[in-house]
Each structure stands twice: as structure tokens, then as C-alpha cells.
Design an enzyme around this catalytic site. Sequence first.
Site, PDB file in Angstrom:
ATOM      1  N   ASP A 119      61.663  30.027  78.441  1.00 42.32           N
ATOM      2  CA  ASP A 119      61.034  31.075  77.741  1.00 42.32           C
ATOM      3  C   ASP A 119      59.832  30.427  77.118  1.00 42.32           C
ATOM      4  O   ASP A 119      58.638  31.073  76.894  1.00 42.32           O
ATOM      5  CB  ASP A 119      62.005  31.815  76.879  1.00 42.32           C
ATOM      6  CG  ASP A 119      63.101  32.598  77.781  1.00 42.32           C
ATOM      7  OD1 ASP A 119      62.608  32.966  78.808  1.00 42.32           O
ATOM      8  OD2 ASP A 119      63.961  33.213  77.339  1.00 42.32           O
ATOM      9  N   TYR A 145      68.679   9.058  65.534  1.00 45.58           N
ATOM     10  CA  TYR A 145      67.337   9.261  65.667  1.00 45.58           C
ATOM     11  C   TYR A 145      66.366   7.937  65.300  1.00 45.58           C
ATOM     12  O   TYR A 145      65.403   7.619  66.308  1.00 45.58           O
ATOM     13  CB  TYR A 145      66.856  10.177  64.436  1.00 45.58           C
ATOM     14  CG  TYR A 145      65.351  11.007  64.819  1.00 45.58           C
ATOM     15  CD1 TYR A 145      65.205  11.798  65.823  1.00 45.58           C
ATOM     16  CD2 TYR A 145      64.276  10.758  63.849  1.00 45.58           C
ATOM     17  CE1 TYR A 145      63.932  12.408  66.210  1.00 45.58           C
ATOM     18  CE2 TYR A 145      63.042  10.938  63.979  1.00 45.58           C
ATOM     19  CZ  TYR A 145      62.889  11.874  65.160  1.00 45.58           C
ATOM     20  OH  TYR A 145      61.509  12.298  65.532  1.00 45.58           O
ATOM     21  N   LYS A 187      63.893   6.372  68.500  1.00 48.66           N
ATOM     22  CA  LYS A 187      62.638   6.371  68.179  1.00 48.66           C
ATOM     23  C   LYS A 187      62.158   4.684  67.978  1.00 48.66           C
ATOM     24  O   LYS A 187      60.922   4.274  68.552  1.00 48.66           O
ATOM     25  CB  LYS A 187      62.171   6.832  67.069  1.00 48.66           C
ATOM     26  CG  LYS A 187      62.202   8.426  67.020  1.00 48.66           C
ATOM     27  CD  LYS A 187      61.618   8.993  68.327  1.00 48.66           C
ATOM     28  CE  LYS A 187      61.442  10.579  68.398  1.00 48.66           C
ATOM     29  NZ  LYS A 187      60.764  10.977  69.634  1.00 48.66           N
ATOM     30  N   SER A 221      57.927   7.761  66.121  1.00 53.51           N
ATOM     31  CA  SER A 221      58.193   8.338  64.805  1.00 53.51           C
ATOM     32  C   SER A 221      58.140   7.593  63.578  1.00 53.51           C
ATOM     33  O   SER A 221      58.333   6.305  63.945  1.00 53.51           O
ATOM     34  CB  SER A 221      59.535   8.907  64.579  1.00 53.51           C
ATOM     35  OG  SER A 221      59.817   9.682  63.355  1.00 53.51           O
ATOM     36  N   VAL A 275      64.547  16.578  80.406  1.00 54.96           N
ATOM     37  CA  VAL A 275      64.076  14.849  80.730  1.00 54.96           C
ATOM     38  C   VAL A 275      64.980  14.107  80.786  1.00 54.96           C
ATOM     39  O   VAL A 275      64.789  12.805  81.081  1.00 54.96           O
ATOM     40  CB  VAL A 275      62.978  14.651  79.709  1.00 54.96           C
ATOM     41  CG1 VAL A 275      61.785  15.538  79.967  1.00 54.96           C
ATOM     42  CG2 VAL A 275      63.545  14.569  78.364  1.00 54.96           C
ATOM     43  N   THR A 287      57.751  21.854  62.755  1.00 55.08           N
ATOM     44  CA  THR A 287      58.179  21.907  64.168  1.00 55.08           C
ATOM     45  C   THR A 287      59.543  22.242  64.169  1.00 55.08           C
ATOM     46  O   THR A 287      60.314  22.242  63.259  1.00 55.08           O
ATOM     47  CB  THR A 287      57.933  20.715  65.096  1.00 55.08           C
ATOM     48  OG1 THR A 287      58.738  19.719  64.174  1.00 55.08           O
ATOM     49  CG2 THR A 287      56.400  19.988  64.989  1.00 55.08           C
TER      50      THR A 287
END
Length: 252
Positions: A42, A155, A159, A142, A65, A190
Site C-alpha cells: 500500500d 541496530y 549498521k 547510520s 529484502v 520517519t
Amino acid sequence: MSNRFEGKRVLCTGAASGIGRATAKRFAAEGAQVAAVDRDADGLAATVEAIGAAGGTATAYVCDVSQQAAVEAMVATVAADLGGIDVVLNIAGLGHFANSHEETIEGWEETIATNLTGTFLVSRYALPHLLESKGNIVNTASNAGLQGQPWSAAYCASKGGVVMLTKALAFEYLDRGVRVNAIAPGPTNTNIMHGFASTVPEGEIFKKLSKTMTPMGTAEPEDLAAGFAFVASDEARFMSGSIVPIDTGVTT
């Protein structure tokens, strides 16, 4: 907008929202044919519709992915549809906060699979096409891949892995005409940032740390899209293996 990407065939992951959507729109506005990729059908449709309404060209490709077979098929389809690939923008990603002694194996594996393995898989299957076109890859690292950040072991690891993957690929393909660089965002408005905010560990320490994590405020996705466009363009033709922080001064 310039026409820096007129006639260029651009594969952009994470295009359903945030930095990915803004970047897909930016490249289309500069003349690219955009293959917009995301697992959110969507959101992807909304991105493609917005690009078309603005006079650009984009096609949606629904793909997770982190899944090897799906990525292999998606890249082959994009290359066939566009007649090749000139630029790959690996922007798909996710993240959350957790105390490391409470992190689940599921949370760890999902973060690594999407952020690091996904970046590798898209690059791996796109590279034969980029070798033909003498194209380039721009990954998403990041500031958390450049310095430690609390409650973010998965995280940061993912990164940090993207940083070294970028440098390894840049070295490997340096004399074969394929550039590989990365943008290292900081706090940006975001869904990923909101995802972090929704999993903030309780306590006053976070309130204190948050002031140091946004020294110039919070960037908008369009601010990052401009960086991706520059690094992927011929204006940056002597850049490869570079990690470019656009992080409101966090890593100064």
C-alpha cells in the site's frame, strides 16, 4: 530540479515511506526511471502514484529484502523491465530500542536480516548489471553504525556491518567501474524513528541522552534524499568507499 539522472535506471528499496519514498521521488524528479521496492504494497502504491502525479516514472515491486529468493527474482525482473540497472539505493531498514539483556533473538535476527543481509542481497544480485552499466550503489548506514548507542545493540551491529560491507564492496570493485558509498543518517522524521520512540526504555537517562542525539534538531526525509542524489550522481564520481554522515551533527 536538475536532470542528473535522465535516462538512468534506479532501483530504490524502502520506497514505501520515509527516506526511501523521498529519495525515490527525488530521483524521479531528476529524470530517472525508478523501480520502487518495498514489502509494504500500500505504501509503495502511494509512492508510485505520487511520482506519476508529479510527472515522473516509477514502477512498484513488492519484495522483502531479507528473503534471498524474492530478492533474486525482483532484481532480475527490474533489470528485464528497465533494460538494466544504473543505480541501487539500499534504503530498506528497521529498528527498535531494547535493553540488551532483554533483547529477543527474533528482534536481533529481524534487524540483521533486513538492514544488513538485505543490503547484501540486493547488492549481490544487482552487481552483474552494475558491472555492465558502470553504475553505483548507495547504502544506508547510520550514525549508530559509526558510534555506540544505548539499547541498540542489534541496530548498531547491523549498521556497523553496512559500513564495512560498503567499504569492502568499494575496494573489490574499485577497478571495475562500480562505485559503492553510504549515507549515514541521524535522527530523521520517519517511521523507523517513530519505531524507536515507541520502544524507549523508561528512565530519566534517556531524556538526557536524547538531547545529545539531536543537536541540530530532526531532519526531514527530503534532507537525506538530497544526499543520496548527490552521492549517486556523476558529481560524486571520485567518491567510493565513503560513509557520508547527514546526522544533524551527532558524530562531530
